[in-house]
Enzyme design. Sequence first.
Site, short mmCIF file in Angstrom:
data_model
loop_
_atom_site.label_atom_id
_atom_site.label_comp_id
_atom_site.label_asym_id
_atom_site.label_seq_id
_atom_site.Cartn_x
_atom_site.Cartn_y
_atom_site.Cartn_z
N ASP A 89 -74.54 87.43 -59.86
CA ASP A 89 -74.55 86.05 -59.37
C ASP A 89 -73.86 85.09 -60.33
OD1 ASP A 89 -76.10 87.11 -57.37
OD2 ASP A 89 -77.78 85.74 -57.64
N HIS A 103 -76.23 88.87 -63.65
CA HIS A 103 -75.36 87.69 -63.63
C HIS A 103 -74.09 87.95 -64.43
CE1 HIS A 103 -79.43 86.21 -62.78
NE2 HIS A 103 -78.84 85.24 -62.10
#
Length: 297
Positions: A117, A262
């Site tokens: 993400d 991430h």
Amino acid sequence: MHKDQFLSRRRALLAGAAVLGAAGAAGTAQLLATDQGSPAGSSAAPATPAVPSTPAAPAAGAQANRAARVAGKPSAYRLQPIAGYGPARTAPARTLVRHEPFLRMSGRGRTMVLTFDDGPDPRYTPQILRTLKAHDVRAMFFVCGEMAVDNKDMLREMADEGHVVGNHTWSHPLLTRLTRSGIRSQMERTCDVIEEASGERPAWFRAPYGAWNRAAFQLGAELGMEPLGWTVDTLDWRTPGAGTIERRVMNGAAPGVVVLAHDAGGDRSQSVRALRDYLPRLLDSDYHVTVPRRQAT
């Protein structure tokens, strides 16, 4: 908002989003199933809903656990909305309820999905892409529009190498605090950037902080996207160390698992190092790491 600014905002909002994140993750995991090599045309039974890992905010832990248990129970709300009723932005006249998983992954049980993400970030995303390419593995990247608009070359690389590019809104806001028009703008602007860079509009979206609400589900469907949560949270945004991130992935590895990590939003060097260690370990353990495909609606 760019690069390191994501980190301070995440810490400020995460406590308020923890309960919603648990509910959203459990609700979407409920629709995930692995393909056990069934004959063509057969339908697999829905997978047992997965409970997400403990949220980052300790004070919200008890509430989050209760929310996760409630979210695990099937309901029309959790199983809606369904995209694919025609052109994007066209809402169905009557929203139906799914009676079987809409998402399947090929393989015979030991199949997982890796998701990243907040990117793309030119410091870390290219390193992640190189590691995935070295092992011939595809992943999902939920990108933020304001990061993507200046790094369209990375989106093109993702698409060219078979990765899935998903929508993670424009500036990573807490959607539950926005109006419907604000949510739509966040999603739609990012859809436009992804389409311009990769040639296709995104088919998947993920709410920042895992904070979903009815409007987010509905508007995502109107834009032709399906929601996707996660079942194993590496909590790598806390920079706990590459070894800790690796252990969280390996301890959580199981058929049908969706891993959250991430590639932007702060210093992601630990996430990069951890991926280099846990990805070959997963493959050596006979896990099939791939991207999902949507079932026809």
